[in-house]
Design an enzyme around this catalytic site. Structure first.
Site: not given
Lengths: 473, 469
Positions: B68, B143, B168
């Site tokens: 990420k 996210s 997330s």
């Protein structure tokens, strides 16, 4: 009108590494931004890690200031945008400082200590082409960024600038005795002073380096505020900057209150528990403190409280110097007398601290021994000490009486004085002893006050009995 | 029933160990496939063209791993999905990344995310929005949207390093039919994770199956001297908790997580799962987590308060976005921040600055912290009697982008209803797929007590064998 002054003293803690990373705090001989890493530059993803030594030091300071030490404490973020703050927030302590509610006795007054907390020093700014308000641009040196600071906050207990000076001196001496602070580092002690005059708002003068500057800044500020009162202009709450060159303060900004910094708990650092064991370890490592040392000087060396106080509270190095001299020379009363009344005056005149001066125990003792042996008069020694502090040369070398080179100038001086004062010489020869003093005085003047009156008297007698007597030069 | 979901990763790592393998050719192939994925779904912010396998013989040797974009990778651009960090190449690896690289994991790219993690749909990313492989008009969740997208769409062995602050990992895992493991706060070092809300941020995993998540957790977890909030508890091999029997396992089912707000089709799937888990030996019981109703408000107050301080450092001075230097410092950083931050980041900075200001700090920031303590206590109370809590992962199925556009910020925040409480309590969660509803994935969230990831792996591994009507 009563003046009220409170201080915030920022002391750089003399740890090997910074407060939240392992970068060195010793930047000697290194270019700007050499001692930096992702942590003290606030790079994304980096996290602080507490240097436990800095906490030890802050606990020590708290103990020495008779404070309560927090059992649980934590760090907080104080947010404000300024180019010297890499994260645009400073990791400091807010709700619970490491130490609180203490005091320091200075002379007959007690200055209450509100709190001692730990925080990180911002980077150093160099203002180019002007001062803080007028610079064209600013250079940033992050070497200082993250240096551990202890901020010592007093209650507004000072009524005049003399007390402030005495407090700061004693505090600095205390910090040096604790071994937590290096007075030779420039800017290692920086002071914010809050000044108000009865009935008026509080003005903060920020970031003053050096005790003399504190006094100057406060004197200026008191005069300024008094002047405003007389003109019936209201003193507003604001932050001012002291300009050492012009010895004035300039307005920086209308003061924010502490709450406006939007403090939150520092979420990257867990709560710290200072247990009894930790406290005991720190306590047992506490060195002799200034008050204890003063008591010992009185006891061991027979000094008066006053003398011991002057020596110890002025500067730890001065106290060390005194003890060193006593070890070599003995006679503590003499050492104290000459240290306080003459050596210290010369140092002060040069705005120099003994640690940074050329004064050494061996050479200073030499000077005292020269007085004892009659090589120089006390009166002359008082003059000589200035030259000695200037040059750091051996006093014997300065006097130029080393070896046999010493005899000739005196005889020459006597001959010169005798030639110029023939009448006096005749009177002396005629048995009028009282003119001897006059002649000795003239000779002393001739030799630049060097020389022992006894030796001069002898030289004059030799002259009277010698071959050249009575002969015109 | 155990083992019905085949771990590509397990097979791949096994093959690597037992045969001669053309590493370079494999990596080239994976990168080519990643580029194709990027064209189809745009899950990446950067693909690592110089990807290589270090750590020969390590337990992940030769395994493609995506990271990420808020987790720092040395030498590879890391932006946290924000334009303000455009071009920023970190000089160090996050500890989690370093650990993965040490044992041979191959970092193939940085995955798309909401700017700094500020979103539930991965729609606030400055570098393109990842599209749901189940329906390209729908969100992958956020996210960690890019991480879930790659995981769901890749036909090569792969595990994603993801991160959660308030959900997330669970949200995108549920929306893409993947497994999302959010470890206990402090289980995995946060060093090198770009901060959103430091007291809640957790690096975790999104993977195709529970085994893969357990494997990655085993590699990443453990104490890190660089992160003072990392736990001293030693790491362990979490794959050993894979099982097919749940005899003696007690599951709590909190009423508040099955309210009308939750899509009934999703909660029915969870109830269906519970019935099947009962057949495997588990027992379940209804409980109440009454403080849940305060979780979203408290979560957002803490999150934005911390975030607004974390984002202060981005001022165009030392890294990331720069601009021509004119005006004074205030003018300069205001200009850079106006250009560099997206709308949601600005909203959260303003909210957070407000929540911790004089006069509001007590009512908002400090009160929110008290609510967090209450929520933790409530979870602790439940875990006295139960091993795991089971809830739906998300209250809705993956929404269309057009629907998201019409949502007000507060409506978006409310979608975090089921994930904020466990996330702010710092307890570990595992989202497992519960099949598809009308062609769209739904998920079940399992919650365990602090440092009881073992219980999640245990129950999660059994869930993989469940059948859906």
């Amino acid at each position: 009108m009563e003046v009220m002054i409170g201080l915030e003293v920022h002391c750089q803690l003399d740890t090997k590494s910074k407060l939240f990373c392992s970068d060195s705090t010793d930047h000697h001989g290194k270019p700007p931004n050499a001692d930096t890493c992702p942590i003290c530059l606030g790079f994304p993803g980096s996290k602080p890690k507490v240097n436990k030594k800095a906490i030890d030091y802050a606990i020590m300071i708290g103990m020495a200031l008779n404070c309560k030490i927090a059992e649980r404490m934590w760090f907080s973020r104080k947010t404000y945008f300024y180019p010297d703050l890499p994260k645009n927030f400073q990791i400091t302590q807010y709700e619970v400082p490491v130490a609180s509610d203490g005091y320091l006795n200075v002379g007959s007054s007690r200055i209450r200590i509100r709190r001692v907390h730990i925080e990180e020093d911002p980077a150093r700014l160099v203002h180019m082409g002007g001062d803080i308000t007028s610079a064209e641009y600013v250079l940033i040196d992050y070497n200082r960024s993250g240096t551990p600071l202890a901020e010592i906050v007093t209650e507004p207990d000072f009524k005049n600038t003399k007390d402030v000076r005495a407090f700061l001196q004693k505090l600095a001496s205390m910090l040096e005795h604790l071994g937590v602070y290096d007075s030779s580092e420039e800017g290692s002690l920086r002071i914010d002073a809050n000044v108000s005059i009865e009935g008026g708002e509080r003005v903060e003068v920020k970031n003053i380096s050096g005790f003399e500057n504190v006094e100057k800044a406060l004197n200026y500020e008191i005069v300024r505020q008094n002047g405003m009162r007389r003109m019936e202009v209201e003193v507003e709450r604001e932050t001012r900057h002291f300009d050492a060159e012009s010895r004035t303060t300039k307005s920086l900004r209308k003061k924010e209150t502490e709450d406006e910094y939007g403090y939150i708990f520092e979420p990257d650092l867990p709560e710290i528990h200072i247990n009894g064991n930790w406290m005991e370890n720190v306590r047992s490592a506490m060195p002799e403190l200034p008050d204890q040392r003063v008591a010992r000087f009185v006891r061991e060396y027979g000094l008066t409280d006053y003398s011991a106080g002057v020596i110890v509270y002025t500067d730890k190095r001065l106290a060390d110097f005194f003890e060193g001299c006593c070890r070599i020379y003995g006679r503590p009363a003499e050492v104290a007398n000459w240290t306080i009344n003459y050596l210290l005056k010369s140092l002060n005149w040069r705005s120099e601290r003994i640690g940074a001066s050329k004064v050494r125990e061996e050479t200073f003792v030499e000077l005292l021994q020269m007085i004892d042996s009659g090589e120089i008069t006390e009166r002359y020694a008082k003059e000589l000490i200035k030259e000695y502090v200037d040059s750091g040369e051996s006093p014997r070398k300065i006097v130029g009486m080393e070896g046999d080179g010493g005899a000739a100038p005196l005889e020459e001086a006597v001959a010169k004085v005798a030639a110029e004062n023939r009448a006096a010489v005749e009177e002396l020869r005629a048995g009028k002893g009282e003119v001897m003093g006059f002649l000795i005085g003239r000779v002393l003047a001739e030799t630049g006050k060097r020389g022992d009156p006894k030796a001069i008297r002898e030289a004059i007698m030799n002259y009277l009995n010698g071959p050249e007597a009575g002969m015109p030069r | 029933m155990f083992g019905l979901i085949k771990s590509l990763v397990k097979d791949h790592l096994y093959t690597l160990k037992s045969t001669k393998f053309d590493t370079e050719g494999f990596i080239e192939d994976v990168l080519a496939k990643s580029r194709r994925l990027q064209e189809q779904y745009s899950p990446f912010i950067a693909i690592n063209d110089s990807a290589n396998a270090e750590g020969a013989g390590g337990m992940l040797y030769g395994l493609p791993v995506s990271v990420k974009d808020n987790i720092c990778t040395r030498g590879l651009q890391t932006t946290a999905g924000s334009r303000i960090l455009e071009g920023y190449v970190p000089p160090f690896d996050a500890t989690a990344v370093a650990k993965v690289r040490q044992v041979g994991g191959i970092v193939i790219g940085k995955t798309a995310m909401d700017e700094f993690g500020f979103g539930t749909f991965a729609t606030t990313c400055a570098y393109g929005v990842p599209k749901n492989p189940f329906d390209k008009d729908r969100s992958c969740g956020g996210s960690s949207g890019g991480a879930a997208c790659v995981t769901a769409a890749a036909d090569f062995p792969h595990i994603a390093l993801a991160q959660s602050t308030g959900g997330s990992i669970t949200a995108p895992a549920a929306f893409t039919g993947t497994v999302g493991l959010t470890p206990t706060y402090g289980r995995v070092s946060r060093y090198g994770l770009i901060d959103f809300s430091n007291s809640m941020d957790k690096i975790g995993v999104i993977s195709r199956c529970v085994y893969d998540s357990a494997l990655m957790l085993s590699v990443m977890s453990g104490y890190d001297p660089l992160d003072s909030t990392s736990s001293a508890m030693p790491s362990q091999d979490y794959t050993k908790y894979m099982t097919d029997s749940l005899v003696g396992v007690r599951i709590a089912v909190p009423r508040e997580y099955f309210s009308d707000v939750v899509d009934r089709r999703i909660s029915e799937r969870v109830m269906d799962a519970l019935a099947q888990l009962e057949d495997c030996g588990a027992t379940y019981e209804s409980v109440s987590l009454a403080t849940t109703k305060y979780a979203i408000a408290a979560y957002y107050l803490i999150a934005v308060s911390e975030a607004s301080t974390n984002l202060a450092k981005y001022c165009g001075l030392r890294y990331g976005l720069h601009d021509s230097i004119d005006g004074n410092f205030d003018a300069y950083f205001s200009k850079v921040r106006s250009e560099g931050f997206g709308e949601e980041a600005k909203r959260r900075i303003i909210l957070g600055t407000f929540a911790r200001l004089a006069g509001f700090r007590d009512a908002y920031y400090l009160k929110a912290l008290k609510v967090r303590t209450k929520i933790i206590e409530e979870f602790k109370e439940v875990f006295r009697k139960f091993d795991v809590i089971a809830t739906p992962s998300m209250p809705i199925l993956p929404p269309r982008f057009s629907e998201i556009e019409r949502m007000a910020p507060i409506e978006k925040y409310n979608v975090d209803l089921l994930t904020t409480a466990p996330n702010m309590a710092g307890v570990p969660t595992l989202s497992v797929p519960t099949g598809t509803v009308g062609g769209l994935p739904s998920g079940m969230q399992l919650i365990a007590d602090h440092f009881r990831e073992d219980a999640l792996v245990k129950v999660g591994s059994v869930c993989e064998g469940l059948k859906w009507k």
